[in-house]
Design a protein around this motif. Sequence first.
Motif, mmCIF file in Angstrom:
data_model
loop_
_atom_site.group_PDB
_atom_site.id
_atom_site.type_symbol
_atom_site.label_atom_id
_atom_site.label_comp_id
_atom_site.label_asym_id
_atom_site.label_seq_id
_atom_site.Cartn_x
_atom_site.Cartn_y
_atom_site.Cartn_z
ATOM 1 N N VAL A 187 -6.434 -4.442 -6.737
ATOM 2 C CA VAL A 187 -5.759 -4.984 -5.668
ATOM 3 C C VAL A 187 -4.556 -4.126 -5.349
ATOM 4 C CG1 VAL A 187 -4.724 -7.373 -4.885
ATOM 5 C CG2 VAL A 187 -6.466 -7.229 -6.696
ATOM 6 N N ILE A 188 -4.633 -3.886 -3.854
ATOM 7 C CA ILE A 188 -3.474 -3.149 -3.415
ATOM 8 C C ILE A 188 -2.858 -4.079 -2.272
ATOM 9 C CG2 ILE A 188 -2.641 -1.077 -2.158
ATOM 10 C CD1 ILE A 188 -5.258 0.363 -3.900
ATOM 11 N N GLU A 189 -1.679 -4.431 -2.413
ATOM 12 C CA GLU A 189 -0.775 -5.162 -1.350
ATOM 13 C C GLU A 189 0.103 -4.161 -0.892
ATOM 14 O OE1 GLU A 189 1.805 -9.053 -1.007
ATOM 15 O OE2 GLU A 189 1.414 -8.294 -2.957
ATOM 16 N N GLY A 190 -0.142 -3.939 0.482
ATOM 17 C CA GLY A 190 0.602 -2.596 1.082
ATOM 18 C C GLY A 190 0.424 -1.404 0.354
ATOM 19 N N GLU A 191 1.719 -0.945 -0.226
ATOM 20 C CA GLU A 191 1.687 0.273 -0.848
ATOM 21 C C GLU A 191 1.626 0.109 -2.362
ATOM 22 O OE1 GLU A 191 1.580 3.359 0.501
ATOM 23 O OE2 GLU A 191 1.180 2.141 2.398
ATOM 24 N N THR A 192 1.688 -1.288 -2.981
ATOM 25 C CA THR A 192 1.788 -1.513 -4.443
ATOM 26 C C THR A 192 0.319 -1.765 -4.972
ATOM 27 O OG1 THR A 192 3.867 -2.505 -3.868
ATOM 28 C CG2 THR A 192 2.997 -2.927 -6.127
ATOM 29 N N ASN A 193 -0.120 -0.947 -5.879
ATOM 30 C CA ASN A 193 -1.069 -1.202 -6.803
ATOM 31 C C ASN A 193 -0.891 -2.420 -7.780
ATOM 32 O OD1 ASN A 193 -3.384 -1.265 -8.409
ATOM 33 N ND2 ASN A 193 -3.748 1.019 -8.315
ATOM 34 N N LEU A 194 -1.517 -3.407 -7.800
ATOM 35 C CA LEU A 194 -1.533 -4.507 -8.606
ATOM 36 C C LEU A 194 -2.294 -4.706 -9.760
ATOM 37 C CD1 LEU A 194 -0.644 -7.595 -5.920
ATOM 38 C CD2 LEU A 194 0.790 -5.964 -7.093
ATOM 39 N N GLY A 195 -3.141 -3.543 -9.762
ATOM 40 C CA GLY A 195 -4.191 -3.590 -10.726
ATOM 41 C C GLY A 195 -5.248 -4.467 -10.709
ATOM 42 N N ASP A 196 -5.896 -4.851 -11.801
ATOM 43 C CA ASP A 196 -6.930 -5.958 -11.873
ATOM 44 C C ASP A 196 -6.448 -7.380 -11.546
ATOM 45 O OD1 ASP A 196 -9.177 -7.216 -11.903
ATOM 46 O OD2 ASP A 196 -9.519 -6.732 -14.270
ATOM 47 N N TYR A 237 -7.047 -10.050 -10.128
ATOM 48 C CA TYR A 237 -8.007 -11.103 -10.510
ATOM 49 C C TYR A 237 -8.691 -11.223 -11.704
ATOM 50 C CZ TYR A 237 -7.788 -11.281 -5.304
ATOM 51 O OH TYR A 237 -7.410 -11.660 -3.977
ATOM 52 N N GLY A 238 -8.394 -10.384 -12.616
ATOM 53 C CA GLY A 238 -8.868 -10.306 -14.064
ATOM 54 C C GLY A 238 -10.378 -10.012 -14.080
ATOM 55 N N ILE A 239 -11.165 -9.597 -13.266
ATOM 56 C CA ILE A 239 -12.410 -9.213 -12.948
ATOM 57 C C ILE A 239 -12.884 -8.305 -14.288
ATOM 58 C CG2 ILE A 239 -14.340 -8.524 -11.660
ATOM 59 C CD1 ILE A 239 -12.738 -9.328 -9.373
ATOM 60 N N GLY A 240 -12.168 -7.235 -14.485
ATOM 61 C CA GLY A 240 -12.624 -6.212 -15.599
ATOM 62 C C GLY A 240 -13.830 -5.392 -14.844
ATOM 63 N N HIS A 241 -14.771 -5.109 -15.511
ATOM 64 C CA HIS A 241 -16.004 -4.239 -15.052
ATOM 65 C C HIS A 241 -16.964 -5.177 -14.694
ATOM 66 C CE1 HIS A 241 -13.917 -0.806 -17.199
ATOM 67 N NE2 HIS A 241 -13.807 -1.898 -18.218
ATOM 68 N N LEU A 242 -17.530 -4.545 -13.365
ATOM 69 C CA LEU A 242 -18.558 -5.203 -12.788
ATOM 70 C C LEU A 242 -19.504 -4.173 -12.133
ATOM 71 C CD1 LEU A 242 -18.314 -5.161 -9.474
ATOM 72 C CD2 LEU A 242 -16.256 -6.507 -10.257
ATOM 73 N N ASP A 244 -11.769 -11.947 6.385
ATOM 74 C CA ASP A 244 -11.304 -13.282 5.829
ATOM 75 C C ASP A 244 -10.117 -13.465 4.693
ATOM 76 O OD1 ASP A 244 -13.004 -12.270 4.191
ATOM 77 O OD2 ASP A 244 -14.130 -14.224 3.832
ATOM 78 N N ASP A 245 -9.422 -11.907 4.571
ATOM 79 C CA ASP A 245 -8.363 -11.756 3.468
ATOM 80 C C ASP A 245 -7.153 -11.679 3.984
ATOM 81 O OD1 ASP A 245 -7.368 -11.842 0.842
ATOM 82 O OD2 ASP A 245 -8.228 -9.641 0.517
ATOM 83 N N GLU A 246 -6.021 -11.673 3.266
ATOM 84 C CA GLU A 246 -4.718 -11.357 4.028
ATOM 85 C C GLU A 246 -4.856 -10.060 4.524
ATOM 86 O OE1 GLU A 246 -2.228 -13.658 4.248
ATOM 87 O OE2 GLU A 246 -3.865 -15.053 3.431
ATOM 88 N N PRO A 247 -4.224 -9.640 5.648
ATOM 89 C CA PRO A 247 -4.322 -8.300 6.173
ATOM 90 C C PRO A 247 -3.707 -7.336 5.175
ATOM 91 C CG PRO A 247 -2.818 -9.774 7.419
ATOM 92 C CD PRO A 247 -3.516 -10.727 6.399
ATOM 93 N N GLU A 248 -2.581 -7.595 4.550
ATOM 94 C CA GLU A 248 -2.093 -6.679 3.601
ATOM 95 C C GLU A 248 -2.775 -6.327 2.355
ATOM 96 O OE1 GLU A 248 -0.179 -10.468 2.623
ATOM 97 O OE2 GLU A 248 -0.710 -9.578 4.333
ATOM 98 N N TYR A 249 -3.781 -6.881 2.363
ATOM 99 C CA TYR A 249 -4.703 -6.720 0.923
ATOM 100 C C TYR A 249 -5.705 -5.816 1.173
ATOM 101 C CZ TYR A 249 -2.481 -10.308 -1.811
ATOM 102 O OH TYR A 249 -1.713 -11.055 -2.351
ATOM 103 N N GLN A 250 -5.998 -4.772 0.290
ATOM 104 C CA GLN A 250 -7.014 -4.030 0.385
ATOM 105 C C GLN A 250 -7.521 -3.770 -1.234
ATOM 106 O OE1 GLN A 250 -7.138 0.062 1.671
ATOM 107 N NE2 GLN A 250 -5.174 0.731 0.985
ATOM 108 N N TYR A 251 -8.590 -3.286 -1.433
ATOM 109 C CA TYR A 251 -9.093 -3.279 -2.737
ATOM 110 C C TYR A 251 -9.860 -1.672 -3.030
ATOM 111 C CZ TYR A 251 -8.739 -8.242 -2.289
ATOM 112 O OH TYR A 251 -8.198 -9.220 -1.863
ATOM 113 N N ARG A 252 -9.315 -1.327 -4.212
ATOM 114 C CA ARG A 252 -9.912 0.003 -4.255
ATOM 115 C C ARG A 252 -10.721 -0.348 -5.748
ATOM 116 N NH1 ARG A 252 -6.150 4.220 -7.659
ATOM 117 N NH2 ARG A 252 -6.622 2.631 -9.375
ATOM 118 N N ILE A 253 -12.071 0.273 -5.288
ATOM 119 C CA ILE A 253 -13.292 0.091 -6.133
ATOM 120 C C ILE A 253 -13.691 1.598 -6.640
ATOM 121 C CG2 ILE A 253 -15.619 -0.864 -6.394
ATOM 122 C CD1 ILE A 253 -13.782 -2.877 -5.034
ATOM 123 N N SER A 254 -13.415 1.608 -7.957
ATOM 124 C CA SER A 254 -13.769 2.953 -8.585
ATOM 125 C C SER A 254 -14.327 2.731 -9.979
ATOM 126 C CB SER A 254 -12.451 3.772 -8.871
ATOM 127 O OG SER A 254 -11.502 2.882 -9.729
ATOM 128 N N GLY A 255 -15.277 3.597 -9.961
ATOM 129 C CA GLY A 255 -16.116 3.555 -11.646
ATOM 130 C C GLY A 255 -17.115 4.676 -11.743
#
Length: 169
Positions: free
Chosen positions: A46-55, A57-62, A147-158
């Motif tokens: 989870v990335i809020e603005g410039e800050t990487n909040l890590g996982d 949501y506690g999702i782990g690997h998917l 349909d999410d907060e505009p300052e949120y984006q998500y980095r998907i990597s694997g």
Amino acid sequence: MKIKKYLTAAVFAACSLFITGCEDETDPGGTAVKKMAGDWWVTVDVIEGETNLGDGYGIGHLIMHTYNTAANKPTEMWLEDGGNFWDYKLRVDVQYENRTFSTAGFVDNHAYESQASITDGKILEGAATTPSGMPADSIIYYIRFDDDEPEYQYRISGFRRTGFPADDF
């Protein structure tokens, strides 16, 4: 004598069919995005603005998927998470030679009524190391949802799923 004649003809016909049936020169080939298509083990940051909040949501690997569209063009593919994170299925634009993908702004999410955008998507051949220590292709992209907060984006990597139990989560 008639039976021997018919039996000989039947054996000859069967052998002819067997020999010609083995002559398979069909090359099934692959899809137009075959080097980008596959199943992927990924994590979500989870990335809020410039800050990487890590996982966050506690999702782990998917697991998520990339595959060709019905048109089978090297300029587009499907990208979906199978409902494992946000439930999205997006048709993304592809530059196959560079192994990159993105959307032109927000596009329709075919999993449910919403829109999402993909930026900086890329697949890097052999750039990941699996849990068993073997090389695999890497995937990374950023996604936003309307349909999410505009300052949120998500980095998907694997990495590309190998099919070996030692590499599955």
